[in-house]
Design a protein around this motif. Structure first.
Motif, PDB file in Angstrom:
ATOM      1  N   LYS A  44       9.711   6.872  -7.049  1.00 29.42           N
ATOM      2  CA  LYS A  44       9.986   6.527  -8.438  1.00 29.42           C
ATOM      3  C   LYS A  44      10.171   5.017  -8.538  1.00 29.42           C
ATOM      4  N   ASN A  45       9.375   4.393  -9.408  1.00 29.56           N
ATOM      5  CA  ASN A  45       9.463   2.938  -9.553  1.00 29.56           C
ATOM      6  C   ASN A  45      10.645   2.589 -10.459  1.00 29.56           C
ATOM      7  N   GLU A  46      11.850   2.818  -9.927  1.00 28.46           N
ATOM      8  CA  GLU A  46      13.056   2.543 -10.706  1.00 28.46           C
ATOM      9  C   GLU A  46      13.991   1.697  -9.859  1.00 28.46           C
ATOM     10  N   VAL A  47      14.750   0.843 -10.514  1.00 26.61           N
ATOM     11  CA  VAL A  47      15.727   0.035  -9.796  1.00 26.61           C
ATOM     12  C   VAL A  47      16.733   0.963  -9.133  1.00 26.61           C
ATOM     13  N   VAL A  77       9.356   3.472   4.841  1.00 26.13           N
ATOM     14  CA  VAL A  77       8.023   2.969   5.160  1.00 26.13           C
ATOM     15  C   VAL A  77       7.930   2.887   6.675  1.00 26.13           C
ATOM     16  N   PRO A  78       6.877   3.463   7.270  1.00 27.41           N
ATOM     17  CA  PRO A  78       6.742   3.375   8.724  1.00 27.41           C
ATOM     18  C   PRO A  78       6.793   1.917   9.190  1.00 27.41           C
ATOM     19  N   ASN A  79       7.462   1.655  10.269  1.00 31.11           N
ATOM     20  CA  ASN A  79       7.628   0.320  10.880  1.00 31.11           C
ATOM     21  C   ASN A  79       8.604  -0.587  10.132  1.00 31.11           C
ATOM     22  N   LEU A  80       8.846  -0.339   8.857  1.00 31.29           N
ATOM     23  CA  LEU A  80       9.725  -1.237   8.110  1.00 31.29           C
ATOM     24  C   LEU A  80      11.083  -0.602   7.842  1.00 31.29           C
ATOM     25  N   GLY A  81      11.156   0.728   7.917  1.00 31.79           N
ATOM     26  CA  GLY A  81      12.420   1.406   7.649  1.00 31.79           C
ATOM     27  C   GLY A  81      12.606   1.661   6.169  1.00 31.79           C
ATOM     28  N   LYS A  82      13.868   1.709   5.762  1.00 26.43           N
ATOM     29  CA  LYS A  82      14.180   2.072   4.387  1.00 26.43           C
ATOM     30  C   LYS A  82      14.075   0.850   3.464  1.00 26.43           C
ATOM     31  N   VAL A  83      13.320   1.007   2.374  1.00 26.05           N
ATOM     32  CA  VAL A  83      13.144  -0.082   1.416  1.00 26.05           C
ATOM     33  C   VAL A  83      13.746   0.355   0.087  1.00 26.05           C
ATOM     34  N   THR A  84      14.547  -0.518  -0.508  1.00 24.42           N
ATOM     35  CA  THR A  84      15.197  -0.185  -1.776  1.00 24.42           C
ATOM     36  C   THR A  84      14.626  -1.066  -2.876  1.00 24.42           C
ATOM     37  N   ILE A  85      14.414  -0.460  -4.044  1.00 24.03           N
ATOM     38  CA  ILE A  85      13.911  -1.236  -5.173  1.00 24.03           C
ATOM     39  C   ILE A  85      15.095  -1.932  -5.839  1.00 24.03           C
ATOM     40  N   ALA A  86      15.081  -3.233  -5.792  1.00 27.58           N
ATOM     41  CA  ALA A  86      16.219  -4.005  -6.285  1.00 27.58           C
ATOM     42  C   ALA A  86      16.001  -4.399  -7.751  1.00 27.58           C
ATOM     43  N   ASP A  87      16.884  -5.212  -8.237  1.00 30.66           N
ATOM     44  CA  ASP A  87      16.836  -5.720  -9.606  1.00 30.66           C
ATOM     45  C   ASP A  87      15.447  -6.246  -9.954  1.00 30.66           C
ATOM     46  N   LYS A  88      15.013  -6.032 -11.182  1.00 30.61           N
ATOM     47  CA  LYS A  88      13.688  -6.457 -11.655  1.00 30.61           C
ATOM     48  C   LYS A  88      12.558  -5.814 -10.856  1.00 30.61           C
ATOM     49  N   ASN A  89      12.764  -4.625 -10.348  1.00 31.92           N
ATOM     50  CA  ASN A  89      11.747  -3.904  -9.566  1.00 31.92           C
ATOM     51  C   ASN A  89      11.195  -4.745  -8.421  1.00 31.92           C
ATOM     52  N   ALA A  90      12.079  -5.413  -7.711  1.00 35.13           N
ATOM     53  CA  ALA A  90      11.642  -6.252  -6.599  1.00 35.13           C
ATOM     54  C   ALA A  90      11.922  -5.543  -5.278  1.00 35.13           C
ATOM     55  N   MET A  91      10.968  -5.674  -4.353  1.00 35.92           N
ATOM     56  CA  MET A  91      11.162  -5.127  -3.012  1.00 35.92           C
ATOM     57  C   MET A  91      10.949  -6.241  -2.001  1.00 35.92           C
ATOM     58  N   ILE A  92      11.633  -6.158  -0.882  1.00 39.08           N
ATOM     59  CA  ILE A  92      11.404  -7.170   0.140  1.00 39.08           C
ATOM     60  C   ILE A  92      10.879  -6.501   1.401  1.00 39.08           C
ATOM     61  N   ALA A  93       9.941  -7.189   2.043  1.00 39.69           N
ATOM     62  CA  ALA A  93       9.246  -6.594   3.182  1.00 39.69           C
ATOM     63  C   ALA A  93      10.040  -6.727   4.473  1.00 39.69           C
ATOM     64  N   VAL A 127       0.842  -1.198   0.000  1.00 37.13           N
ATOM     65  CA  VAL A 127       0.000   0.000   0.000  1.00 37.13           C
ATOM     66  C   VAL A 127       0.875   1.245   0.000  1.00 37.13           C
ATOM     67  N   HIS A 128       1.889   1.285   0.856  1.00 37.11           N
ATOM     68  CA  HIS A 128       2.741   2.474   0.921  1.00 37.11           C
ATOM     69  C   HIS A 128       3.463   2.716  -0.400  1.00 37.11           C
ATOM     70  N   PHE A 129       3.933   1.643  -1.009  1.00 35.77           N
ATOM     71  CA  PHE A 129       4.639   1.780  -2.292  1.00 35.77           C
ATOM     72  C   PHE A 129       3.677   2.272  -3.368  1.00 35.77           C
ATOM     73  N   ALA A 130       2.503   1.645  -3.453  1.00 39.39           N
ATOM     74  CA  ALA A 130       1.559   1.976  -4.523  1.00 39.39           C
ATOM     75  C   ALA A 130       1.124   3.429  -4.423  1.00 39.39           C
ATOM     76  N   LEU A 131       0.768   3.880  -3.212  1.00 45.63           N
ATOM     77  CA  LEU A 131       0.314   5.258  -3.055  1.00 45.63           C
ATOM     78  C   LEU A 131       1.442   6.226  -3.401  1.00 45.63           C
ATOM     79  N   GLY A 132       2.665   5.864  -3.002  1.00 53.03           N
ATOM     80  CA  GLY A 132       3.810   6.717  -3.320  1.00 53.03           C
ATOM     81  C   GLY A 132       4.027   6.840  -4.814  1.00 53.03           C
ATOM     82  N   VAL A 133       3.921   5.724  -5.528  1.00 51.88           N
ATOM     83  CA  VAL A 133       4.111   5.752  -6.979  1.00 51.88           C
ATOM     84  C   VAL A 133       3.016   6.592  -7.631  1.00 51.88           C
ATOM     85  N   LEU A 134       1.786   6.435  -7.146  1.00 53.34           N
ATOM     86  CA  LEU A 134       0.669   7.142  -7.773  1.00 53.34           C
ATOM     87  C   LEU A 134       0.753   8.651  -7.543  1.00 53.34           C
ATOM     88  N   ASP A 135       1.205   9.069  -6.349  1.00 50.00           N
ATOM     89  CA  ASP A 135       1.282  10.528  -6.136  1.00 50.00           C
ATOM     90  C   ASP A 135       2.648  11.088  -6.526  1.00 50.00           C
TER      91      ASP A 135
END
Lengths: 328, 332, 332
Positions: C290-293, C299-315, C278-286
């Motif tokens: 940036k949905n880029e590798v 993200v609150p509670n999860l900390g910093k999330v990086t978009i890895a190869d093939k646009n993959a994120m891990i929770a 949800v946090h990623f989707a809303l961020g991309v939409l507004d």
């Protein structure tokens, strides 16, 4: 079925045209169809959109095509529960062949041939060995899908890019599978309604013994229907492969219910002898309207299962009721 | 040689027994550990549900019908008890027996009522209720699984060997059901009427058989036994899932019944044959993983086994009444 | 034919009356593999909570069965409903390509959540995975090793032979066992497949015990498999001899942990996947993400999330290990 003492002349006199039309099962299907469209538009504002409904129909067109032939099989007094499994196995054989280097045209022929063979096997068990078609096709339903599973494991087999997307081809703004379904309905409708062959199918279903005495080659015609069933299932299987772009053993899983449902909803009499292609044609649309209406309204799939199950039972009760009141 | 073959085909039970022995020897040669008491335990633990379901299905098929809805009845009955465990943990656990069996009876009775009242073919009605009952399972459970922690341990222990009994209770229970079915079919008037109805539905009313009553009875019994199988499922696997529980059960059961020599033309079938059919399926089920044959072949094997059984059945029929053409189909 | 054109005319007439509504809140839908699957309750919990906080509309839909094509009508319906984001746990790595392309062509953000379109990544915008999948294999081997003292014969009980995630992990397990000297005394003797069905998983587990009497451990990296394996061990009372671990749901494994059948197992928090999606989707939409590798966001509670190869994120970076000390803190 039951003999009345009325002569044909008298019967015609007491039943005006509107009465004849009203008590036809197709009328019930048509009314349900209108009702379905109305209810669909009430439960979701997104439902009434011709392009969307046509697109949704492509998901059911393959089952619809097979249901048309199944209607003829049921009219002839038999049943075939194996077509969905046949679709999976013939599509899997086709996909397996082309993935292993068989040229595409040949692979398509192999797939279709496999479907025909499965039809021949059903025909052999039912007609040559005289085992009831219900139980034979329950057996082949399990066996055909099982063989597809042996062949493909649970792996998806890809088909070439150019082969993908039959549902994206538009003819006059209508997706190709829908066009094929409509043309097939007209052709089979004419065959069943206007040809001697068609009349013979009704005769076999009404009373096979007297049909034989009347010189109808009942066994041959029934065998032809089972083989046609196999062929049409294979066509449907290959069309599904084109729509999905890949084949897995669970292609069309549970489709036999949808097909039987289309035939039953269209007023085909389960004990044979009665039913029309027009009925099944309308019923296919009815099923699409009902299913997509529920899906686009985000109804629970459980509710959808219940509605389909109840529809099936209600439709045979209604058909039986109509036929028991009128002697056609 | 042909006399032996002839005997085996005619004495169906002997034929299946020989098949079981040959199959076990065949597997045993390759995997000696298959011929141990331990394997027998695995085989027997695979069978109770199918056994209970097969007793009901056998009566239905003898009466010249078929019940495709038993898997969904199993699922719904198990779910009803599961919901009791989850939401009413204070209720005595053994109430699950009357609850599930009662649910199964009710659902089976509905099948029978539809079939007899409207004179509909069983296959279509039960194809409809197969979906209807499965849908109801989702609805009453709100699509939630009943997890292991809610199922009472005393129920689960019925599937485990206790210190006093080396054999789990549910195996005894399933054989007890088979014995009871044998007694019911062979030694009660109504049991004999099921055979009479199936062998000639047209003549049955002339012999004073109440066709509606007998048909209702077999479907209600089939439902009740499927309900009992639902409890056995919760006991054996320790959970109840709205979509998995009982799915595909009907095919295993029908396979076992037709292998056991119950004729799909009605009127013919024995409890012993059905029990042996169930055991053969159990042996196959236990042997496949031992031989390293992937599970994906299982459906193909079930399907082929049904077809082979049909062929054998046909062969017997051809020998039994040569020249008599039977009108196939379930006209009621 | 007349009736058909009539129908189309009627439908077209009504369609003109119903005009599209302007969507105010962002609409997010998550399409699960099938209903009645306890795993998805937790993911949807994450979606729901995040949507409540951020003010978007969320709905969960799923087909009744998990076959390859069953999700297609649901995707079509969501396109028709005009949702902004489709999250999906795909039932097939390739059968959904066409319909997902349609969705993206309509400007819908398509995320695979908990499972990816392996080999067909171009047909979705991004993927959210529960954990760094490269760590699953080694983590599981380490956990197994710690249970058996890094010595003895072990086996793997997996889902289906083609399950992409499981196969990635199994390959990593094989690699770790072969190349890390720490595990040189652990020998992988067999990998078997229970097809994620309790019955099949149980018979496969029984066959493992029969075929490999010296077995000391079984890794089951699938929730169905680990529960089935644990049940076999519990019934036979051999928990001190054969150690079972793998990936399981706390709600399904609680009893086995409590009675000591299983010492420890692992998983991640499916909840976090929904939360992140949800946090990623809303961020991309507004436009704030940036949905880029290579891009990253907080993200609150999860900390910093990086978009890895093939646009993959891990929770979450590491697997969570559950044992008797912490199992009661988790309610999914």
């Amino acid at each position: 079925m039951t003999d009345t003492t009325a002569t044909p002349r008298e019967a015609a006199a007491v039943r005006p045209l509107w009465h004849v039309v009203l008590v036809r099962p197709e009328t019930m299907t048509f009314v349900l169809l209108i009702l379905g469209i109305f209810i669909g538009s009430q439960i979701s504002p997104y439902f009434l959109d011709v392009a969307y409904i046509l697109k949704s129909f492509t998901l059911y067109a393959e089952f619809g095509m097979v249901a048309l032939v199944l209607t003829m099989v049921i009219i002839a007094g038999e049943i075939d529960l194996s077509p969905a499994a046949n679709m999976a196995l013939s599509a899997a054989i086709f996909a397996f062949a082309q993935a292993n280097g068989v040229p595409m045209p040949l692979a398509i022929l192999i797939g279709l041939g496999a479907g025909v063979l499965m039809g021949v096997f059903n025909a052999f068990m039912v007609i040559a060995l005289q085992i009831p078609s219900i139980i034979v096709t329950i057996g082949t339903l399990t066996a055909y899908r099982g063989l597809a599973q042996v062949l493909a494991g649970d792996q998806s087999i890809r088909v070439p890019e150019w082969y993908i997307g039959i549902d994206k081809v538009m003819v006059l703004g209508i997706p190709l599978p829908v066009v094929i379904f409509i043309i097939l309905s007209i052709v089979l409708g004419l065959v069943l309604g206007l040809t001697v062959f068609g009349r013979q199918i009704y005769l076999i279903g009404t009373n096979e013994v007297s049909a034989r005495y009347a010189g109808v080659r009942a066994k041959r015609i029934k065998a032809a229907l089972f083989i046609l069933m196999g062929f049409m299932s294979a066509v449907a299987g290959l069309m599904t492969a084109s729509r999905l772009g890949s084949v897995r053993y669970d292609l069309g899983l549970g489709g036999e219910l949808q097909m039987v449902l289309m035939a039953m909803l269209g007023g085909t009499y389960i004990f044979g002898g009665r039913g029309t292609i027009l009925g099944t044609f309308l019923a296919a649309w009815l099923l699409v309207i009902v299913s997509t209406g529920m899906i686009v309204a985000n109804w629970l799939p459980a509710t959808q299962l219940c509605v389909l199950g109840v529809l099936l039972i209600v439709s045979i009760i209604a058909t039986n009721f109509i036929y028991s009141r009128t002697q056609r | 040689m042909s006399a032996v073959l002839n005997f085996l085909i005619r004495r169906r039970e002997a034929g299946i027994f020989v098949m079981i022995v040959l199959f076990c020897l065949f597997v045993g040669v390759q995997k000696p550990q298959f011929l141990t008491l331990d394997s027998l335990r695995i085989v027997l633990l695979l069978t109770p549900l199918i056994m209970i379901g097969a007793m009901g299905q056998m009566m239905v098929i003898v009466a010249r019908h078929v019940d495709l809805s038993i898997g969904s009845i199993l699922g719904l009955s198990a779910m009803v008890s599961g919901m009791m465990f989850r939401y009413m943990p204070d209720m005595p656990w053994f109430l699950c027996f009357p609850l599930s069996i009662g649910t199964g009876m009710l659902l089976g009775f509905v099948n029978g009522l539809l079939i007899t009242t409207f004179r509909l073919p069983a296959i279509i009605v039960t194809l409809g209720t197969l979906n209807l009952y499965r849908g109801l399972t989702f609805i009453i459970s709100n699509a939630k699984q009943i997890d292991r922690q809610y199922v009472p341990s005393i129920l689960k222990s019925m599937s485990q060997p206790s210190p006093t009994l080396a054999v789990p209770l549910i195996i005894f229970l399933s054989f007890a059901i088979a014995v009871a079915t044998y007694w019911f079919l062979m030694h009660t008037r109504i049991g004999r009427q099921i055979f009479a109805l199936g062998s000639n539905p047209v003549a049955a009313p002339l012999r004073g058989i109440n066709v509606t009553q007998v048909t209702l009875l077999v479907f209600t019994l089939s439902g009740a036994l499927s309900g009992l199988a639902g409890i056995m499922y919760a006991s054996r696997w320790g959970f109840v899932n709205p979509s998995n529980t009982g799915a595909g059960f009907e095919f295993q059961v029908i396979a076992a019944v037709v292998i056991g020599g119950v004729s799909i033309n009605g009127g013919v079938g024995t409890v012993l044959g059905t029990v042996l059919g169930v055991l053969l399926l159990g042996c196959v089920g236990a042997a496949l993983p031992l031989l390293g044959i992937p599970g994906t072949t299982q459906n193909a094997i079930y399907g082929s086994v049904i077809l082979v059984a049909l062929l054998i059945d046909r062969l017997v029929r051809a020998q039994g009444n040569r020249g008599v053409t039977q009108r196939a189909g379930a006209s009621s | 034919m007349l009736k058909k054109s009539l129908l189309i005319g009627l439908a077209a007439g009504l369609a003109m009356v119903t005009t599209a509504f302007a969507a105010d809140p962002i609409k997010i839908v998550y399409i699960g593999k099938n209903t009645g699957n306890p795993y998805f309750d937790s993911i949807t919990g994450g979606f729901e909570d995040a949507c409540k906080e951020k003010g978007c509309e969320f709905e969960f839909v799923a087909p009744a069965t998990a076959e390859a094509t069953s999700q297609i009508p649901f995707i079509e319906a969501q396109i028709q409903r005009g949702v902004n984001v489709i999250g999906i746990a795909p039932n097939s790595p390739d059968a959904l390509n066409q319909v997902l392309d349609d969705a993206r062509a309509k400007g819908i953000l398509v995320l695979t959540v908990n499972g990816d379109l392996v080999g067909n990544e171009s047909h979705r915008d991004a993927t959210i995975l529960p954990v760094d999948f490269t760590k699953t294999g080694p983590n599981q081997v380490e956990l197994m090793g710690s249970l058996i003292g890094y010595k003895g014969e072990i086996a793997i009980l997996s889902a289906t032979t083609e399950a992409p995630d499981q196969n990635t992990w199994i390959a990593a397990m094989n690699d770790t066992l072969a190349n890390d000297a720490k595990y040189k005394d652990m020998k992988l003797v067999a990998t078997v497949y229970g097809d994620d069905q309790p019955e099949k998983s149980t018979t496969e587990m029984e066959a493992l015990l029969a075929n490999y009497p010296n077995l000391v451990g079984v890794i089951a990296p699938t929730t169905v498999g680990i529960a089935a394996a644990a049940q076999v061990v519990q019934q036979r009372g051999i928990a001190d001899k054969v150690h079972v671990t793998g990936l399981g749901l706390p709600s399904e494994m609680r009893d086995f942990i409590k009675d000591g059948t299983v010492k420890a197992f692992q998983l991640w928090s499916p909840y976090n996947e929904g939360w992140l999606a949800v946090h990623f989707a809303l961020g991309v939409l507004d436009g704030s993400i940036k949905n880029e590798v290579g891009a990253s966001f907080d993200v609150p509670n999860l900390g910093k999330v990086t978009i890895a190869d093939k646009n993959a994120m891990i929770a979450q970076p590491e697997l969570t290990t559950f044992d008797a000390s912490n199992i009661d803190n988790f309610n999914f």
